[in-house]
Design a protein around this motif. Structure first.
Motif, short mmCIF file in Angstrom:
data_model
loop_
_atom_site.label_atom_id
_atom_site.label_comp_id
_atom_site.label_asym_id
_atom_site.label_seq_id
_atom_site.Cartn_x
_atom_site.Cartn_y
_atom_site.Cartn_z
N ILE B 465 23.04 -56.38 79.70
CA ILE B 465 23.34 -55.85 78.43
C ILE B 465 22.17 -54.55 78.04
O ILE B 465 20.94 -54.93 78.50
CB ILE B 465 23.43 -56.55 77.26
CG1 ILE B 465 22.28 -57.60 76.99
CG2 ILE B 465 24.56 -57.65 77.48
CD1 ILE B 465 22.25 -58.17 75.88
N ARG B 466 22.47 -53.47 77.44
CA ARG B 466 21.50 -52.61 76.93
C ARG B 466 20.85 -52.93 75.92
O ARG B 466 21.35 -53.74 74.81
CB ARG B 466 22.04 -51.19 76.98
CG ARG B 466 23.12 -50.91 76.19
CD ARG B 466 22.98 -50.53 74.55
NE ARG B 466 24.10 -50.33 73.79
CZ ARG B 466 24.71 -49.30 73.58
NH1 ARG B 466 24.39 -47.98 74.10
NH2 ARG B 466 25.94 -49.31 72.69
N VAL B 467 19.65 -52.54 75.60
CA VAL B 467 18.85 -52.71 74.30
C VAL B 467 18.86 -51.69 73.43
O VAL B 467 18.29 -50.60 74.09
CB VAL B 467 17.39 -53.28 74.75
CG1 VAL B 467 16.67 -53.50 73.40
CG2 VAL B 467 17.39 -54.47 75.47
N ARG B 468 19.65 -51.62 72.54
CA ARG B 468 19.86 -50.48 71.66
C ARG B 468 18.46 -49.71 71.25
O ARG B 468 17.39 -50.62 70.90
CB ARG B 468 20.65 -50.64 70.45
CG ARG B 468 22.03 -50.83 70.91
CD ARG B 468 22.98 -50.82 69.43
NE ARG B 468 24.33 -50.91 69.99
CZ ARG B 468 25.44 -51.29 69.12
NH1 ARG B 468 24.97 -51.48 67.82
NH2 ARG B 468 26.64 -51.26 69.62
N ASP B 469 18.28 -48.55 70.89
CA ASP B 469 17.31 -47.87 70.52
C ASP B 469 16.04 -47.86 71.47
O ASP B 469 14.99 -47.61 71.21
CB ASP B 469 16.69 -48.43 69.03
CG ASP B 469 17.92 -48.17 68.01
OD1 ASP B 469 18.91 -47.41 68.17
OD2 ASP B 469 18.18 -49.44 67.20
N THR B 470 16.55 -48.21 72.76
CA THR B 470 15.37 -48.11 73.82
C THR B 470 16.05 -47.80 74.90
O THR B 470 17.29 -47.62 74.97
CB THR B 470 14.73 -49.47 74.07
OG1 THR B 470 15.75 -50.51 75.06
CG2 THR B 470 14.28 -50.28 72.83
N GLU B 471 15.30 -47.46 76.17
CA GLU B 471 15.83 -47.23 77.55
C GLU B 471 15.81 -48.42 78.20
O GLU B 471 16.45 -48.40 79.35
CB GLU B 471 14.82 -46.15 78.09
CG GLU B 471 14.77 -44.68 77.21
CD GLU B 471 13.92 -43.86 77.96
OE1 GLU B 471 12.99 -44.43 78.80
OE2 GLU B 471 14.17 -42.77 78.14
N THR B 472 15.64 -49.69 77.67
CA THR B 472 15.60 -50.90 78.53
C THR B 472 17.06 -51.51 78.58
O THR B 472 17.85 -51.24 77.65
CB THR B 472 14.58 -51.86 77.94
OG1 THR B 472 14.89 -52.25 76.64
CG2 THR B 472 13.14 -50.95 78.01
N ALA B 473 17.10 -52.61 79.39
CA ALA B 473 18.14 -53.25 79.54
C ALA B 473 17.81 -54.78 79.80
O ALA B 473 16.73 -54.86 80.57
CB ALA B 473 19.30 -52.71 80.27
N LEU B 474 18.66 -55.70 79.62
CA LEU B 474 18.40 -57.17 80.11
C LEU B 474 19.43 -57.63 80.95
O LEU B 474 20.49 -57.28 80.96
CB LEU B 474 18.19 -57.96 78.81
CG LEU B 474 17.46 -57.84 77.86
CD1 LEU B 474 17.76 -58.74 76.52
CD2 LEU B 474 16.03 -58.13 78.41
N ALA B 475 18.87 -58.16 81.86
CA ALA B 475 19.81 -58.83 83.12
C ALA B 475 19.74 -60.17 82.86
O ALA B 475 18.76 -60.81 82.63
CB ALA B 475 19.36 -58.55 84.62
N MET B 476 20.76 -61.02 83.24
CA MET B 476 20.85 -62.27 82.70
C MET B 476 21.83 -63.03 83.69
O MET B 476 22.79 -62.60 84.33
CB MET B 476 21.22 -62.86 81.40
CG MET B 476 22.58 -62.23 80.78
SD MET B 476 22.53 -62.13 79.11
CE MET B 476 21.27 -60.61 78.84
N THR B 477 21.41 -64.32 84.17
CA THR B 477 22.29 -65.17 85.20
C THR B 477 21.95 -66.66 84.88
O THR B 477 20.95 -67.06 84.19
CB THR B 477 21.86 -64.69 86.48
OG1 THR B 477 22.75 -65.39 87.49
CG2 THR B 477 20.32 -64.97 86.72
N THR B 478 22.99 -67.38 85.41
CA THR B 478 22.63 -68.70 85.49
C THR B 478 23.08 -68.96 87.08
O THR B 478 23.70 -68.55 87.60
CB THR B 478 23.90 -69.60 84.62
OG1 THR B 478 24.88 -69.35 85.15
CG2 THR B 478 23.62 -69.18 83.00
N ASP B 479 22.49 -70.08 87.59
CA ASP B 479 22.38 -70.37 88.85
C ASP B 479 21.76 -71.95 89.01
O ASP B 479 21.22 -72.69 88.53
CB ASP B 479 21.36 -69.80 89.75
CG ASP B 479 22.11 -68.56 90.57
OD1 ASP B 479 22.99 -69.13 91.33
OD2 ASP B 479 22.07 -67.56 90.21
#
Lengths: 227, 769
Positions: B465-479
């Motif tokens: 998912i992107r983080v609004r108002d920034t150029e960053t994004a978050l990746a997430m997983t379960t394992d």
């Protein structure tokens, strides 16, 4: 915002959950003047267009949109529509407009009986409405859908009327109907053409980063129609 | 006020009767624990007090058996703003923002009533996130069920029913409340048949300045109850039998809570409204989760070092004649507890009323360190706060090496190789196995796009998912691969974290931190304690290597049926940070002609068959010695891959896991067709294939070597890629002939992409229908 910029109202019912997405699309992406208007508001003075978001108004308890149609703001939305001003509803917003009698037809459970979330292939069926003028007739769009009750249903008579009046604005592409809607209908207008409801979410398709910006011309059409 | 020993209006046992009948045993309180409570009070606890002790000292609330183990986890890091101990952990992601996340299990309720069990699992973890002041932005689900074919299940219809209802429950709650379900995993094994696992992870975003704590500070401040009314649902969970309580009209209701996502939606908005716009009058906020009112209020007082005086008559109730015991232990959903500055109660009530919710003052913060409850003019509990919380018992339970290990280790895992005579056939069977097959049938029913931030929807290694108002994004997983931990808890624990990190890295992100759900059997079984301890040691070691501290988590013990425990299954939920959305990478091949590489550790693809899908498929069971993993080696591979992704050299990356390199290659080629709607469609996907040559024997195509990746690189950048990642082995090319051509030293695999994809994509729906 300049005085000349049209002002958009995004209606918020208890349980609306695409209200922020609609506001983001029209305000942050399209750059318009827009604000939330609560379900219990009694005036839409000063607004040029009304957007009714998706979600689960009142939890979709009883029937989708059946409770929201009795909200105080809906009296104003009705008056607004009768004045010929544009009203748009997506997903739950479409369901509410049908329940309120501002659009013909009803939305039943998907034929699969399951919630469906996917990017649907949608076709512009009428590019001459104030919501679709930036598209071409027959243009293919990729628009997200996410609903369990999206099977648009009308009587044969009503369907003939819809066709005769050019009220069918969007159809799902042949073979890609996600919910069993009659005649593959994805979105319709009222007879006057100033109220439009659709199950696909154009506001989820206004940024390439998120997979598609095919929904952006929808909003620019509406904006242009106000200027 | 009358004495604490006076019983409530209904005919509750007296303190002496509680002692003599040992009714507390029904609440899983031991005689020694009862005596401990008596010692702390200096008198006999009355019925209500005994109930409070029992629930606050339960494993679920105080982690008495697992605390010594949880203390061994690394929990600190330069970015960690909040570690374990609050509603959820928090990690700084720059730009004044932070990510808040936690996972929680709802296994037992889901086994009894799968729809509501799973739904309320989603609801509960969401409250943990917004109680910190964060807006929940994504949900992931880690699910485990029994097998779906009659040959390997005792009751295959029940298993199908559980899948159907758990998925429906998650879909119902998550879709309604409007938080996208973006990922997770679902696996199947006979050991989960009687005891399915339903673990839900929620991720939230917050501006650092808005971080809240669950504290009841400042004597005289008000304790306010907000949200749904209190009923008899969820009292003491399944351990409480109806016969033991209530001779009169009042019957015990079901132990399973019922969720109301509409109510929770209003609760999120109202709480965030208070936090963002009225923070000056809010002292603390906490979710009423397990053990409801008593747990939330006692913890808030404990964290602030204060006392509380609560008037239970003021608690909003949905049923008549509720006793103090019932009110305090109810696990009715969609409730929060606020500590509000004295004199500002009406402002809070006004805000909640606007959202159609109750907000009622039920008590005050005191400075006497006591937990005092008043009901109908009587003091019904008077206990030091610390006795309920900080001074809860802690057990160092014995552990012994499980007897199973010797037998499992005596198995020759390489025997699986002997069964692989037709690799193409084995390959198709693996693609059809429910653990490997596409989970589209499940996630198709989850709204994965609401909130318009989802860049990578379910189906790739990690959701983004992107983080609004920034150029960053978050990746997430379960394992978590429970089979590995069953074979070797410590190595399996390392692998669980390594695989999560591999998924995060393959998506183009740097791993930040983890949350966990430790799902095990009974801790009173020393063999289970061994599994718990050793897997925790493996998890800790891997977390140190990958620099991913444990910032939150949950322990779920007693996952057994008729003394048959589930595989030890510590679910790892990991979040990673992408510095720029340009780095977002998926597992899908994009362009015919791209060069395909294998990145693996210094040993390449090894004969890792112990606990593998192919071993299970071909021999019907698992066994053998699980090869240790070189975490530093894996970290090096990850770093090299990340460098290449950031340099713009990579078109796709996919980690090798279940089913081995053959399945990884195939999944990369499958992409997604126009109907699937992943937002990363490629018109070419239907005709993409791969033509590669691996210098290995056929069976190794299915070996599950940890820390290997399949990567595709534009041919124009192949030289730059090889310079950046010298350890990469060139395998061949992405093609547009629609064929999966995987040559080996043996016969290899040659199958049409679309026919393999059909098997993979339709298998789960076929098995479930």
């Amino acid at each position: 915002m300049s005085v000349s910029s049209p002002r958009f109202a995004v209606i918020v019912f208890p349980g609306s959950n695409c209200d922020k997405d609609l506001l983001w699309g029209i305000k942050n992406v399209a750059g318009m003047d827009a604000e939330f208007v609560r379900h219990d508001a009694t005036s839409l003075d000063g607004f040029d267009a009304v957007l009714i978001p998706g979600g689960f108004s009142y939890g979709d308890y009883l029937r989708c949109g059946a409770i929201a149609r009795f909200s105080p703001v809906m009296e104003e939305v009705r008056r607004f529509a009768e004045e010929g001003k544009p009203v748009f509803g997506t997903c739950n917003g479409f369901q509410i407009l049908c329940e309120a009698g501002l659009l013909p037809g009803v939305l039943l459970r998907n034929t699969s009986l399951r919630f469906v979330c996917e990017t649907a292939d949608v076709e512009v069926a009428n590019a001459s409405t104030r919501f679709t003028s930036e598209y071409a007739d027959g243009q293919q769009l990729r628009l997200p859908v996410a609903h369990a009750e999206g099977r648009y249903t009308v009587t044969d008579e009503e369907l003939a009327d819809l066709k005769a009046n050019g009220q069918i604005a969007f159809r799902y592409a042949k073979g890609h109907n996600p919910n069993g809607s009659v005649d593959d209908i994805a979105g319709v207008t009222n007879k006057a053409g100033n109220v439009l409801g659709m199950m696909p979410h154009p506001e989820r398709a206004v940024e390439k980063l998120l997979g598609s910006d095919d929904g952006l011309p929808f909003f620019t059409s509406l904006i242009n129609s106000l200027q | 006020m009358k004495s604490t020993n006076a019983s409530a209006a209904t005919a509750e046992p007296t303190a002496e009767e509680v002692r003599d009948t040992k009714i507390y045993r029904n609440w899983s309180m031991t005689d020694a624990e009862y005596e401990r409570a008596v010692g702390m009070l200096g008198r006999l606890p009355n019925y209500t007090e005994a109930g409070l002790f029992a629930v606050m000292w339960s494993e679920h609330c105080c982690y008495k058996s697992s605390t010594p183990i949880l203390k061994t986890f690394p929990t600190k890091g330069p970015r960690v703003l909040q570690g374990p101990g609050e509603g959820a952990g928090i990690v700084d992601i720059g730009n004044g923002k932070a990510v808040v996340f936690k996972a929680e299990s709802h296994n037992h309720p889901s086994a009894v009533e799968p729809f509501e069990g799973a739904a309320t699992g989603v609801g509960g973890i969401l409250r943990d996130i917004f109680s910190m002041g964060a807006r929940p932005v994504a949900v992931l689900d880690s699910l485990r069920f029994g097998e779906l074919d009659a040959a390997h299940a005792k009751d295959v219809d029940r298993n199908k029913f559980l899948v159907d209802q758990v998925v429906a429950g998650i879909s119902s709650y998550g879709n309604c409340i409007g938080v996208p379900t973006v990922g997770g995993e679902t696996e199947f094994d006979a050991c989960y048949e009687g005891n399915p696992l339903v673990n839900v992870m929620c991720v939230g975003l917050i501006d650092v300045k808005d971080i809240q704590k669950g504290r009841a500070a400042g004597a005289g401040n008000s304790i306010m109850y907000v949200g749904a009314t209190t009923g008899r649902d969820g009292i003491h969970g399944a351990t409480f039998a109806s016969e033991e309580f209530g001779e009169g009209n009042e019957t015990q209701r079901s132990a399973v809570q019922v969720g109301d996502p509409f109510m929770e939606k209003q609760l999120v908005e109202a709480c965030l409204d208070v936090i963002h716009n009225h923070n000056d009058i809010l002292v603390g906020i906490q979710d009423m989760g397990a053990a409801g009112l008593v747990s939330s209020s006692a913890e808030m007082a404990s964290k602030a070092g204060t006392g509380l005086y609560l008037k239970l008559d003021d608690v909003p109730q949905r049923e008549t004649n509720m006793t103090p015991y019932e009110m305090m232990l109810s696990e009715s959903q969609e409730r929060m507890l606020l500590c509000v500055r004295a004199g500002h109660e009406e402002e809070i009530t006004k805000i909640f009323t606007a959202y159609g919710l109750d907000a009622v003052t039920i008590g005050k913060v005191t400075d006497d360190g006591k937990y005092t409850l008043e009901h109908k003019g009587q003091i019904v509990a008077d206990i030091p706060v610390r006795a309920l919380t900080d001074d809860a018992p802690e057990y160092h339970l014995p552990d012994t090496e499980p007897a199973r290990l010797a037998g499992l280790h005596a198995t020759d895992a390489s025997a699986a190789a002997l069964h692989i005579t037709n690799p193409s056939e084995t390959f198709l069977k693996l693609l059809a196995s429910p653990t490997i097959a596409s989970k589209e049938h499940i996630w198709h029913t989850y709204d994965s796009q609401v909130l318009t931030n989802t860049v990578i929807r379910p189906g790739s290694d990690a959701a983004v998912i992107r983080v609004r108002d920034t150029e960053t994004a978050l990746a997430m997983t379960t394992d978590c691969n429970g089979r590995y931990i069953y074979l070797d808890p410590e190595i399996g624990g390392k692998i669980a974290v390594a695989e999560a990190a591999n998924n995060i890295v393959a998506s183009g992100a740097t791993p930040l931190a983890i949350t966990d759900c430790l799902n095990y059997g009974s801790p009173e079984n020393p063999e289970v304690m061994y599994d718990l301890k050793r897997s925790a040691a493996g998890i800790s070691e891997a977390c140190r290597t990958f620099e991913t501290p444990v910032i939150s988590g949950n322990v779920s013990l007693y996952n057994e049926t008729s003394h048959e425990a589930v595989y030890p299954t510590p679910m790892i939920g990991m979040v990673g940070l992408m510095e720029h959305t340009d780095h977002i990478t998926t597992q899908d091949f994009t362009t015919a002609g791209d060069a395909v590489y294998l990145l693996s550790g210094s040993q390449g693809i090894r004969p890792d068959f112990a606990g593998s899908e192919v071993q299970k498929l071909t021999t019907g069971s698992i066994g053998g010695v699980l090869a240790d993993v070189d975490l530093d080696d894996i970290k090096k591979t990850q770093d090299a891959l990340l460098t290449a992704i950031r340099a713009g050299l990579v078109n796709s990356a996919h980690d090798v896991s279940e089913g081995g390199v053959a399945v990884a290659l195939a999944e990369s080629a499958f992409g997604f067709d126009s109907k699937s709607g992943t937002g990363r469609n490629n018109p070419q996907a239907d005709v993409l294939g791969v033509d590669v040559n691996l210098d290995i024997d056929d069976p190794l195509l299915f070996a599950e070597t940890v820390g290997a990746f399949v990567v595709s690189v534009p041919s124009s950048k192949a030289a730059a890629f090889e310079a950046a990642v010298p350890a990469a082995t060139s395998l061949g090319r992405v093609t547009d002939d629609g064929m999966l051509t995987i040559a080996t030293r043996g016969s290899g695999i040659r199958v049409a992409t679309m026919s393999a994809k059909k098997v993979w994509k339709e298998s789960l729906a076929c098995l479930l229908n």
